[in-house]
Write a protein that holds these residues in place. Sequence first.
Motif, PDB file in Angstrom:
ATOM      1  N   MET A  34       0.925  -1.166   0.134  1.00  0.00           N
ATOM      2  CA  MET A  34      -0.197   0.119  -0.096  1.00  0.00           C
ATOM      3  C   MET A  34       0.931   1.173  -0.028  1.00  0.00           C
ATOM      4  SD  MET A  34      -3.208   1.074   2.544  1.00  0.00           S
ATOM      5  CE  MET A  34      -4.167  -0.387   2.094  1.00  0.00           C
ATOM      6  N   THR A  35       0.619   2.149  -0.908  1.00  0.00           N
ATOM      7  CA  THR A  35       1.401   3.375  -0.962  1.00  0.00           C
ATOM      8  C   THR A  35       1.100   4.438   0.084  1.00  0.00           C
ATOM      9  OG1 THR A  35      -0.274   4.478  -2.417  1.00  0.00           O
ATOM     10  CG2 THR A  35       1.344   3.137  -3.500  1.00  0.00           C
ATOM     11  N   GLU A  36       2.195   5.387   0.174  1.00  0.00           N
ATOM     12  CA  GLU A  36       1.728   6.191   1.346  1.00  0.00           C
ATOM     13  C   GLU A  36       0.521   7.200   1.010  1.00  0.00           C
ATOM     14  OE1 GLU A  36       2.858   7.711   4.763  1.00  0.00           O
ATOM     15  OE2 GLU A  36       4.165   6.444   3.694  1.00  0.00           O
ATOM     16  N   GLU A  37       0.275   7.432  -0.318  1.00  0.00           N
ATOM     17  CA  GLU A  37      -1.066   8.108  -0.648  1.00  0.00           C
ATOM     18  C   GLU A  37      -2.277   7.225  -0.230  1.00  0.00           C
ATOM     19  OE1 GLU A  37      -3.212   9.796  -4.610  1.00  0.00           O
ATOM     20  OE2 GLU A  37      -1.078   9.969  -4.423  1.00  0.00           O
ATOM     21  N   GLU A  38      -2.203   5.868  -0.630  1.00  0.00           N
ATOM     22  CA  GLU A  38      -3.267   5.049  -0.027  1.00  0.00           C
ATOM     23  C   GLU A  38      -3.752   5.209   1.142  1.00  0.00           C
ATOM     24  OE1 GLU A  38      -2.239   1.671  -2.162  1.00  0.00           O
ATOM     25  OE2 GLU A  38      -3.435   2.168  -3.841  1.00  0.00           O
ATOM     26  N   LYS A  39      -2.313   5.113   2.192  1.00  0.00           N
ATOM     27  CA  LYS A  39      -2.340   5.360   3.441  1.00  0.00           C
ATOM     28  C   LYS A  39      -3.113   6.430   4.129  1.00  0.00           C
ATOM     29  CE  LYS A  39       1.314   2.035   4.515  1.00  0.00           C
ATOM     30  NZ  LYS A  39       2.575   1.862   5.007  1.00  0.00           N
ATOM     31  N   LYS A  40      -2.794   7.438   3.558  1.00  0.00           N
ATOM     32  CA  LYS A  40      -3.288   8.920   3.856  1.00  0.00           C
ATOM     33  C   LYS A  40      -4.866   8.817   3.551  1.00  0.00           C
ATOM     34  CE  LYS A  40      -2.358  13.662   3.227  1.00  0.00           C
ATOM     35  NZ  LYS A  40      -1.821  14.799   2.676  1.00  0.00           N
ATOM     36  N   LEU A  41      -5.146   8.470   2.445  1.00  0.00           N
ATOM     37  CA  LEU A  41      -6.524   8.474   1.949  1.00  0.00           C
ATOM     38  C   LEU A  41      -7.316   7.461   3.081  1.00  0.00           C
ATOM     39  CD1 LEU A  41      -6.400   8.317  -1.837  1.00  0.00           C
ATOM     40  CD2 LEU A  41      -7.348  10.035  -0.475  1.00  0.00           C
ATOM     41  N   LEU A  42      -6.708   6.393   3.156  1.00  0.00           N
ATOM     42  CA  LEU A  42      -7.528   5.416   4.025  1.00  0.00           C
ATOM     43  C   LEU A  42      -7.671   6.146   5.562  1.00  0.00           C
ATOM     44  CD1 LEU A  42      -8.748   2.616   4.629  1.00  0.00           C
ATOM     45  CD2 LEU A  42      -6.594   1.802   5.054  1.00  0.00           C
ATOM     46  N   SER A  43      -6.452   6.849   6.003  1.00  0.00           N
ATOM     47  CA  SER A  43      -6.733   7.431   7.266  1.00  0.00           C
ATOM     48  C   SER A  43      -7.537   8.530   7.132  1.00  0.00           C
ATOM     49  CB  SER A  43      -5.379   7.951   7.648  1.00  0.00           C
ATOM     50  OG  SER A  43      -5.335   8.748   8.814  1.00  0.00           O
ATOM     51  N   THR A  44      -7.886   9.283   6.188  1.00  0.00           N
ATOM     52  CA  THR A  44      -8.812  10.318   6.082  1.00  0.00           C
ATOM     53  C   THR A  44     -10.252   9.707   6.172  1.00  0.00           C
ATOM     54  OG1 THR A  44      -7.134  11.466   4.807  1.00  0.00           O
ATOM     55  CG2 THR A  44      -9.605  12.311   4.568  1.00  0.00           C
ATOM     56  N   PHE A  45     -10.411   8.582   5.352  1.00  0.00           N
ATOM     57  CA  PHE A  45     -11.668   7.912   5.280  1.00  0.00           C
ATOM     58  C   PHE A  45     -12.224   7.649   6.584  1.00  0.00           C
ATOM     59  CE2 PHE A  45     -13.995   4.142   4.869  1.00  0.00           C
ATOM     60  CZ  PHE A  45     -15.312   4.612   4.323  1.00  0.00           C
ATOM     61  N   GLU A  46     -11.038   6.747   7.400  1.00  0.00           N
ATOM     62  CA  GLU A  46     -11.479   6.416   8.766  1.00  0.00           C
ATOM     63  C   GLU A  46     -11.769   7.520   9.653  1.00  0.00           C
ATOM     64  OE1 GLU A  46      -8.050   4.346   9.919  1.00  0.00           O
ATOM     65  OE2 GLU A  46      -8.686   2.457   8.827  1.00  0.00           O
ATOM     66  N   ALA A  47     -11.183   8.819   9.516  1.00  0.00           N
ATOM     67  CA  ALA A  47     -11.619   9.879  10.430  1.00  0.00           C
ATOM     68  C   ALA A  47     -12.970  10.492  10.214  1.00  0.00           C
ATOM     69  CB  ALA A  47     -10.502  10.841  10.274  1.00  0.00           C
ATOM     70  N   ARG A  48     -13.161  10.305   8.657  1.00  0.00           N
ATOM     71  CA  ARG A  48     -14.683  10.813   8.310  1.00  0.00           C
ATOM     72  C   ARG A  48     -15.608   9.860   8.868  1.00  0.00           C
ATOM     73  NH1 ARG A  48     -13.199  13.458   2.546  1.00  0.00           N
ATOM     74  NH2 ARG A  48     -12.118  15.574   3.209  1.00  0.00           N
ATOM     75  N   LEU A  49     -15.392   8.770   8.771  1.00  0.00           N
ATOM     76  CA  LEU A  49     -16.332   7.565   8.926  1.00  0.00           C
ATOM     77  C   LEU A  49     -16.528   7.645  10.681  1.00  0.00           C
ATOM     78  CD1 LEU A  49     -18.121   5.240   8.036  1.00  0.00           C
ATOM     79  CD2 LEU A  49     -16.185   3.730   8.630  1.00  0.00           C
ATOM     80  N   ARG A  50     -15.368   7.732  11.598  1.00  0.00           N
ATOM     81  CA  ARG A  50     -15.667   7.990  12.817  1.00  0.00           C
ATOM     82  C   ARG A  50     -16.624   9.348  13.174  1.00  0.00           C
ATOM     83  NH1 ARG A  50     -10.498   5.398  13.205  1.00  0.00           N
ATOM     84  NH2 ARG A  50      -9.462   7.531  13.025  1.00  0.00           N
ATOM     85  N   HIS A  51     -16.068  10.327  12.447  1.00  0.00           N
ATOM     86  CA  HIS A  51     -16.989  11.506  12.565  1.00  0.00           C
ATOM     87  C   HIS A  51     -18.367  11.430  12.245  1.00  0.00           C
ATOM     88  CE1 HIS A  51     -17.634  15.701  13.360  1.00  0.00           C
ATOM     89  NE2 HIS A  51     -17.966  15.889  11.967  1.00  0.00           N
TER      90      HIS A  51
END
Length: 97
Positions: free
Chosen positions: A1-18
């Motif tokens: 998994m690339t760094e960009e994909e990890k960042k996107l996944l992290s952003t998605f997880e944060a938005r989902l938690r919100h």
Amino acid sequence: MTEEEKKLLSTFEARLRHLIYLHDELKRENAELKQLLERKKEENAKVWSDYKILETNYTNLKTATTISLNGSDVKETKLRLSKLVREVDKCIALLNE
């Protein structure tokens, strides 16, 4: 998994938690509003019941006052008694059905 994909996944997880947090907050607010509505319905029913009792008491007082007049307003007394007799007749007719 690339760094960009990890960042996107992290952003998605944060938005989902919100979104989950917002959902929980709305569920809590909805439950509070339902409780408030139920209390207001109960208050409304009590006020309506009190109103009906007071209305009956007022009608009885008016009848007693009309009947207890010393002949000064015989016509009004007769009309009031006629109305009461009609109401009793209606009630009897409903009971006989």
